[in-house]
Design a protein around this motif. Structure first.
Motif, PDB file in Angstrom:
ATOM      1  N   ARG A 111       0.881  -1.194   0.030  1.00 30.84           N
ATOM      2  CA  ARG A 111       0.091   0.066  -0.044  1.00 30.84           C
ATOM      3  C   ARG A 111       0.883   1.121   0.060  1.00 30.84           C
ATOM      4  O   ARG A 111       0.598   2.253  -0.682  1.00 30.84           O
ATOM      5  N   ASN A 112       1.883   1.423   0.822  1.00 32.74           N
ATOM      6  CA  ASN A 112       2.676   2.492   1.202  1.00 32.74           C
ATOM      7  C   ASN A 112       3.484   2.727  -0.033  1.00 32.74           C
ATOM      8  O   ASN A 112       3.900   3.981  -0.448  1.00 32.74           O
ATOM      9  N   SER A 113       3.812   1.788  -1.000  1.00 34.96           N
ATOM     10  CA  SER A 113       4.719   2.078  -2.229  1.00 34.96           C
ATOM     11  C   SER A 113       3.957   2.851  -3.225  1.00 34.96           C
ATOM     12  O   SER A 113       4.727   3.468  -3.881  1.00 34.96           O
ATOM     13  N   ARG A 114       2.774   2.905  -3.163  1.00 35.51           N
ATOM     14  CA  ARG A 114       2.004   3.938  -4.030  1.00 35.51           C
ATOM     15  C   ARG A 114       1.449   4.941  -3.262  1.00 35.51           C
ATOM     16  O   ARG A 114       0.756   6.146  -4.063  1.00 35.51           O
ATOM     17  N   GLY A 118      -1.420   5.595  -1.632  1.00 33.53           N
ATOM     18  CA  GLY A 118      -2.678   5.768  -1.776  1.00 33.53           C
ATOM     19  C   GLY A 118      -3.176   4.451  -0.582  1.00 33.53           C
ATOM     20  O   GLY A 118      -2.573   4.425   0.441  1.00 33.53           O
ATOM     21  N   ASN A 119      -4.198   4.111  -0.935  1.00 32.03           N
ATOM     22  CA  ASN A 119      -4.950   3.112   0.199  1.00 32.03           C
ATOM     23  C   ASN A 119      -5.340   1.536  -0.723  1.00 32.03           C
ATOM     24  O   ASN A 119      -6.149   1.077  -0.299  1.00 32.03           O
ATOM     25  N   VAL A 120      -4.495   1.145  -1.461  1.00 36.44           N
ATOM     26  CA  VAL A 120      -4.545   0.037  -2.255  1.00 36.44           C
ATOM     27  C   VAL A 120      -3.259  -0.776  -2.233  1.00 36.44           C
ATOM     28  O   VAL A 120      -2.357  -0.251  -2.423  1.00 36.44           O
ATOM     29  N   PRO A 121      -3.470  -1.910  -1.499  1.00 31.92           N
ATOM     30  CA  PRO A 121      -4.596  -2.891  -1.278  1.00 31.92           C
ATOM     31  C   PRO A 121      -5.017  -2.128   0.076  1.00 31.92           C
ATOM     32  O   PRO A 121      -3.984  -1.459   0.866  1.00 31.92           O
ATOM     33  N   ASN A 122      -6.289  -2.195   0.640  1.00 32.49           N
ATOM     34  CA  ASN A 122      -6.966  -1.735   1.786  1.00 32.49           C
ATOM     35  C   ASN A 122      -6.542  -2.571   2.885  1.00 32.49           C
ATOM     36  O   ASN A 122      -6.904  -3.511   2.820  1.00 32.49           O
TER      37      ASN A 122
END
Length: 237
Positions: free
Chosen positions: A15-18, A20-24
């Motif tokens: 998640r942190n690599s992008r 945002g919140n994907v994957p949740n």
């Protein structure tokens, strides 16, 4: 049956690599419990490079099985655990810059510190476990800290097993037998996988819980997380 607690640190890393919140993280925690896992483990570190401290708070109402928070009991970590009040706290002596956990506690050298920390958690009705190498003297030391359980650090077992050396389990069996004599509950974790988990479980008397993250998430890339959770459950029966 030994309980399976799924460590979801790697989900947070992805998640942190992008940004945002994907994957949740909350959806994944909900799903793995629905698939049959009996616990969720997280290991927040001071730099929050995977699990964030806010994640620990957000997961509290989501985790309806066992909630295990691992970490080095520095003040910030202790404050978080006392706020969240998980089912279990697992004390791990990892340095701030450690890539992953790489050693168990010296329960003799750090006895006074551990007694103080564990007493605080137990006053708040939080079960305590100590991450520990399979050394009988360290098991004795763990008993003297007031801990409820130990978590056997299984990297060396996993390495030896991958080389075909089944005798690598022997130190763990001795440690488990001593823990049983002393009335300490036994957990285990680190590099356990679908390849070695059944052999480990079959040889460790009264193994209560395993915490598995890196291998389980990696295996899920090929086999699917629901399938992998159930494969672990079958091997732990």
């Amino acid at each position: 049956m030994t309980k399976l607690s799924v460590n979801i640190n790697k989900i947070a890393t992805l998640r942190n690599s992008r940004g945002g919140n994907v994957p949740n993280l909350l959806v994944v925690a909900t799903d793995v419990q629905r698939f049959g896992a009996e616990g969720i483990t997280i290991h927040p570190r001071p730099d929050e490079r995977h699990i964030r401290y806010q994640d620990a708070r957000d997961l509290k109402p989501i985790v309806y099985t066992e909630y295990n928070i691992e970490g080095n009991p520095v003040k910030k970590f202790m404050d978080l655990v006392l706020e969240v009040k998980p089912t279990q706290v697992t004390l791990v002596p990892d340095a701030d810059d450690a890539l992953t956990s790489n050693a168990g506690w010296n329960t003799i050298k750090h006895k006074d510190f551990l007694v103080e920390v564990i007493s605080e958690f137990k006053r708040n009705n939080i079960r305590t476990s100590i991450f520990i190498d399979p050394v009988v003297e360290m098991i004795d030391g763990a008993k003297n800290t007031g801990a409820d359980r130990i978590e056997l650090y299984t990297e060396e077992f996993a390495h030896q097993y991958s080389l075909g050396n089944e005798k690598g389990i022997e130190a763990y069996v001795k440690a488990a037998l001593r823990a049983n004599e002393l009335g300490l509950g036994i957990n285990a974790g680190h590099d356990l996988s679908l390849d070695n988990i059944k052999f480990f479980k079959d040889n460790i008397p009264n193994l209560l819980e395993v915490s598995i993250g890196h291998a389980l998430i990696s295996e899920s890339l090929y086999l699917g997380i629901e399938n992998v959770v159930n494969m672990y459950l079958q091997k732990l029966k």
